[in-house]
Scaffold this active site. Sequence first.
Site, short mmCIF file in Angstrom:
data_model
loop_
_atom_site.label_atom_id
_atom_site.label_comp_id
_atom_site.label_asym_id
_atom_site.label_seq_id
_atom_site.Cartn_x
_atom_site.Cartn_y
_atom_site.Cartn_z
CG ASP A 166 -1.76 -1.27 1.32
OD1 ASP A 166 -2.37 -1.66 0.32
OD2 ASP A 166 -1.75 -1.88 2.40
N GLY A 220 -4.26 -4.36 -4.17
CA GLY A 220 -4.72 -3.46 -5.22
C GLY A 220 -3.88 -2.22 -5.33
CG HIS A 221 -1.35 -1.22 -7.89
ND1 HIS A 221 -0.54 -1.32 -6.79
CD2 HIS A 221 -0.86 -2.09 -8.79
CE1 HIS A 221 0.42 -2.20 -7.03
NE2 HIS A 221 0.24 -2.69 -8.23
CE LYS A 236 3.39 -2.65 -4.75
NZ LYS A 236 2.90 -2.40 -3.39
CD GLN A 253 0.25 -8.87 -1.16
OE1 GLN A 253 0.41 -8.24 -0.15
NE2 GLN A 253 -0.92 -9.40 -1.48
#
Length: 431
Positions: A13, A40-41, A16, A223
């Site tokens: 988190d 998630g992004h 990225k 991750q």
Amino acid sequence: MPAIVLVGAQWGDEGKGKATDLLGKDVDYVVKFNGGNNAGHTVVIGGEKYALHLLPSGILTPGVTPMIGNGVVVDLEVLFHELEALAARGVDVAKLRISANAHLIPSYNRILDKVTERFLGKRRLGTTGRGIGPTYADKMNRVGLRVQDLFDESILRQKVEAALEVKNHLLVKIYNRRAIEAEEVVQELLQYAERVRPMVADCGLELHQALEDGKTVLFEAGQATMLDVDHGTYPFVTSSSATAAGACTGSGIGPTQIDRVVAVFKAYTTRVGEGPFPTELHDEFGERLRANGFEFGTTTGRPRRCGWADTVVGRYSTRINGVTDYVVTKLDVLTGFETIPVCVAYDVQGERFEEMPSHQSDMHHAVPIYEDLPGWSEDITGCRTFDDLPQNAQRYLLRMEELLGARISVIGVGPGRDEVITRYSLLGDDE
């Protein structure tokens, strides 16, 4: 032209997706090489939020070829749900490539993931329940299903039947659940075969040829370093290789083809799920970081645990990944704090550790040793050069750079696509 690996330097988190998006105009391929839809992004473009779970962030950039490598585990239902949602918003998704060797997440592994976590009770790992761990376990146990199996119904059926021989015993005799019919799983998977066929490729070969042709490839980790199955805070980790080395095994390119490693480090620290977190805050400051940074999971919506920046973790990430450049994100969230503590070492039962303890029990007992840095109150979201930042924000970053052991090349000062300061090129062409 370079091959660049982008990793998270903490427990995920870090932002990225934003870093990938920033590089988007300069790269030809963006490759996701590990993980699945368990993280998630979030990318903000033109005031619009795009939440990606399984897809590489590069899918949002016109002209980029997004790729899902062999190191990823793929939930086909999630894949097509995400593709349809993006297409409905006008995003061109036609260039997506998926490795024939990527493993599939069958429905029985999602079921096993959830019931196992419940069964563990207090010993639970805090998984997302999306079948990621059981699917990676199947891969290592050589009973997994791969994307290419969708195109040979006989092979697919044999593999599903073999996997369920053991799993049904677990479900029925240990977890008191009903047995799963193999044919039900086969038909569920086959419905996607023709839809996914045009996307399937020999990704390792295609990437090798792209690099030979002088194209730029960005490898995007899911991750983060501290969740890596080998190098993270085991067993409170993910099930894949989330460090820079995973880019090679998860995509099919050789280590000598990697030119740069960019690590994303949030200006403070968060993690979700269980596991040690030395700088975690259980006070008003932790709540303030969570509220100001909107620290809730992109995939799960779970509130993230929040704490001050930990440069012991940062130095470890620099070393493990061979970091050449850092992207520091969410610096704006620290605005308004009179003093900003930074963890520079750990106290473990009276012994000082300036590097990551090698023993799990030491990490669990680690008490942060802080260095207090002066804060700032000025709004920094409009800053576009390093010199635009308040003096104390500059001092904070320069001290972080010393402690991390690699240059800070990009600084995020807000959630928007353009709310960044670029000190050095992430492509390394300013050296």
